[in-house]
Design a protein around this motif. Sequence first.
Motif, short mmCIF file in Angstrom:
data_model
loop_
_atom_site.label_atom_id
_atom_site.label_comp_id
_atom_site.label_asym_id
_atom_site.label_seq_id
_atom_site.Cartn_x
_atom_site.Cartn_y
_atom_site.Cartn_z
N PRO A 33 47.09 47.45 42.00
CA PRO A 33 47.54 48.79 42.35
C PRO A 33 46.93 49.37 43.62
O PRO A 33 47.19 50.51 43.95
N LEU A 34 46.10 48.60 44.34
CA LEU A 34 45.46 49.15 45.54
C LEU A 34 46.48 49.37 46.65
O LEU A 34 46.54 50.44 47.26
N ALA A 35 47.28 48.35 46.94
CA ALA A 35 48.29 48.49 47.98
C ALA A 35 49.31 47.36 47.85
O ALA A 35 48.95 46.23 47.50
N ARG A 36 50.57 47.69 48.15
CA ARG A 36 51.61 46.67 48.29
C ARG A 36 52.00 46.63 49.76
O ARG A 36 52.32 47.66 50.36
N GLY A 45 50.73 52.27 46.73
CA GLY A 45 49.49 51.85 46.11
C GLY A 45 48.46 52.95 46.11
O GLY A 45 48.58 53.97 46.79
N LEU A 46 47.43 52.74 45.31
CA LEU A 46 46.38 53.74 45.12
C LEU A 46 45.67 54.08 46.43
O LEU A 46 45.54 55.25 46.80
N TRP A 184 46.30 46.73 35.86
CA TRP A 184 47.65 46.69 36.44
C TRP A 184 48.35 45.38 36.06
O TRP A 184 49.52 45.37 35.68
N PHE A 185 47.63 44.28 36.18
CA PHE A 185 48.19 42.97 35.86
C PHE A 185 48.61 42.90 34.40
O PHE A 185 49.70 42.42 34.07
N ASN A 186 47.75 43.39 33.50
CA ASN A 186 48.03 43.29 32.07
C ASN A 186 49.20 44.17 31.63
O ASN A 186 49.83 43.88 30.60
#
Length: 255
Positions: A33-36, A45-46, A184-186
Amino acid sequence: MRTLLALLLLWTTSSLAEHPVLRFSVAESWGMPLARIEGDQPVEGLVYDLMQAMAREVGVRPEFHVMARLRLQEAMDSGDIDVRCYVSTQWFNDRPGDFVWSIPLIHQRDLLVGRVGDSAPMPPEQLPPQAIGTVLGYTYATLQPLLDQGRLRREDSRSQLLVLQKLQAGRYRHAVSNQLSLQWFNQAQPADRQLQTLAVLEEQDLGCMVRNDPAIPTQGLLRALVRMKQSGEIERIVQRYGGTGYGDNISVARP
């Protein structure tokens, strides 16, 4: 009508030009979630939202420079960036002379992670000799003695997402992940495929570094971050990207 549209375009262009540019660094190893990142530019993203909010607060136009993590220090030293966010004082041996630290903004945990049912919570010292999933260019102080002894071997990937994908695919039994990326992954995984936290390796307070330069609103940016923290805006950004319960304690093994 064409004349009106031309005038509006000219006014918009002129308004944008009047705003000074602030150059933000973006590590290409960041994933959601930091950045896409698309087309060499972050789009959501965050940390992206945090940097956009900072720019709005002080009335500047953000410019994003995506680069390898190992190039970030070089970019700071050469004056190629003005702001670096999602960074900890613990990551530096010496205080960067041309940059000023913000207040702490986000509390991060680095976690030892495994697959469901593959291993129980344990401190890293109890791991058998093996390869462990890591991010290229990242340092892991807690694991470094084990790496130096040869008990653990790094298997580097270019991003945190790739580290977790390889763990889930069975490329190795254990990996290191920050808590936000793991959450985020989970979220996208069924319960029997979610990765589990085995130990808290390190905890850091993360903030931003702003170039101390009269050409940019250094103090204005630092004050803006204080306001955003006190108003709860930063916590809302974290929660927007799945950081529910981010401040809670995790009852797992610690080194």
